[in-house]
Design a protein around this motif. Structure first.
Motif, mmCIF file in Angstrom:
data_model
loop_
_atom_site.group_PDB
_atom_site.id
_atom_site.type_symbol
_atom_site.label_atom_id
_atom_site.label_comp_id
_atom_site.label_asym_id
_atom_site.label_seq_id
_atom_site.Cartn_x
_atom_site.Cartn_y
_atom_site.Cartn_z
ATOM 1 N N UNK A 114 0.839 -1.205 0.000
ATOM 2 C CA UNK A 114 0.000 0.000 0.000
ATOM 3 C C UNK A 114 0.869 1.248 0.000
ATOM 4 N N UNK A 115 0.520 2.163 -0.914
ATOM 5 C CA UNK A 115 1.250 3.422 -1.030
ATOM 6 C C UNK A 115 0.251 4.572 -1.090
ATOM 7 N N UNK A 116 0.523 5.616 -0.335
ATOM 8 C CA UNK A 116 -0.292 6.837 -0.363
ATOM 9 C C UNK A 116 0.614 7.982 -0.781
ATOM 10 N N UNK A 117 0.133 8.833 -1.664
ATOM 11 C CA UNK A 117 0.921 9.976 -2.078
ATOM 12 C C UNK A 117 0.215 10.772 -3.154
ATOM 13 N N UNK A 118 0.987 11.637 -3.805
ATOM 14 C CA UNK A 118 0.444 12.525 -4.836
ATOM 15 C C UNK A 118 0.830 12.003 -6.216
ATOM 16 N N UNK A 119 -0.178 11.889 -7.083
ATOM 17 C CA UNK A 119 0.077 11.458 -8.459
ATOM 18 C C UNK A 119 0.899 12.524 -9.167
ATOM 19 N N UNK A 120 1.970 12.085 -9.830
ATOM 20 C CA UNK A 120 2.888 13.050 -10.457
ATOM 21 C C UNK A 120 3.226 12.635 -11.889
ATOM 22 N N UNK A 121 2.184 12.301 -12.657
ATOM 23 C CA UNK A 121 2.389 12.007 -14.074
ATOM 24 C C UNK A 121 3.038 10.656 -14.315
ATOM 25 N N UNK A 122 3.840 10.609 -15.386
ATOM 26 C CA UNK A 122 4.476 9.373 -15.817
ATOM 27 C C UNK A 122 5.972 9.608 -15.988
ATOM 28 N N UNK A 123 6.762 8.562 -15.752
ATOM 29 C CA UNK A 123 8.202 8.696 -15.965
ATOM 30 C C UNK A 123 8.536 8.374 -17.426
ATOM 31 N N UNK A 124 9.832 8.356 -17.765
ATOM 32 C CA UNK A 124 10.280 8.119 -19.139
ATOM 33 C C UNK A 124 9.883 6.740 -19.671
ATOM 34 N N UNK A 125 9.649 5.783 -18.766
ATOM 35 C CA UNK A 125 9.264 4.433 -19.168
ATOM 36 C C UNK A 125 7.747 4.263 -19.234
ATOM 37 N N UNK A 126 7.008 5.351 -18.985
ATOM 38 C CA UNK A 126 5.550 5.281 -19.016
ATOM 39 C C UNK A 126 4.930 4.747 -17.735
ATOM 40 N N UNK A 127 5.736 4.688 -16.661
ATOM 41 C CA UNK A 127 5.212 4.216 -15.379
ATOM 42 C C UNK A 127 4.547 5.375 -14.633
ATOM 43 N N UNK A 128 3.550 5.031 -13.827
ATOM 44 C CA UNK A 128 2.810 6.008 -13.028
ATOM 45 C C UNK A 128 3.684 6.418 -11.848
ATOM 46 N N UNK A 129 3.849 7.725 -11.665
ATOM 47 C CA UNK A 129 4.719 8.233 -10.602
ATOM 48 C C UNK A 129 3.862 8.695 -9.420
#
Length: 166
Positions: A114-129
């Motif tokens: 489980x992770x809680x935080x702020x969505x910050x777009x996508x990285x260079x590999x297309x992963x959710x940050x």
């Protein structure tokens, strides 16, 4: 899978009515009571009303009666996603960039799921940050078991506004 069958049957009709399908979830009850939950939201930027839910429910029920994808009896529930909206599509992570979110992974990462935080777009590999108090994490969409908007800020602002109004 029941959800996939139902989605294929109703998605075009839901869109024709001016809504976007958010989630289809079929839950079997221990007491033999099954529930089919359909979550949708208006395509236009406005709140979902009770009338919207009734309209969708009538159309969806008619389609499901004809196609009959579920062999057992069930209760149909049509609702809006609410303030703790589930994130079910990759597009949701883009749309809600900057919002607080709760993400549950399929497998452990750094000793946790489980992770809680702020969505910050996508990285260079297309992963959710996701920016957390423990650092920055990037997840592939298929690593995520479930995710939803964390309404903590929304509720805090609402409470603050209510206090100011008094």
């Amino acid at each position: 899978m029941v959800e996939t069958k139902v989605s294929k049957i109703i998605e075009a009709a839901v869109e024709d009515l001016g809504f976007q399908l958010v989630r289809v979830l079929f839950m079997g009850g221990n007491s033999g009571r099954n529930q089919l939950q359909i979550m949708a939201e208006p395509v236009e930027d406005r709140e979902m009303t009770v009338e919207d839910c009734k309209k969708l429910s009538r159309h969806i029920a008619a389609l499901l009666d004809v196609e009959d994808p579920i062999s057992s009896a069930y209760v149909l529930e049509v609702s809006s996603p609410g303030i703790d909206r589930p994130l079910t599509k990759i597009e949701d992570y883009e749309r809600f960039e900057g919002e607080l979110a709760k993400i549950n992974l399929r497998m452990m990462r750094d000793g946790r799921r489980r992770f809680n935080g702020r969505l910050n777009g996508f990285d260079d590999e297309g992963k959710i940050v996701l920016e957390t108090t423990f650092g920055r994490f990037a997840f592939a969409f298929d690593e995520i078991d479930s995710a939803r908007i964390d309404p903590a800020e929304i509720l805090a602002m609402s409470t603050k506004d209510q206090i100011k109004a008094k």
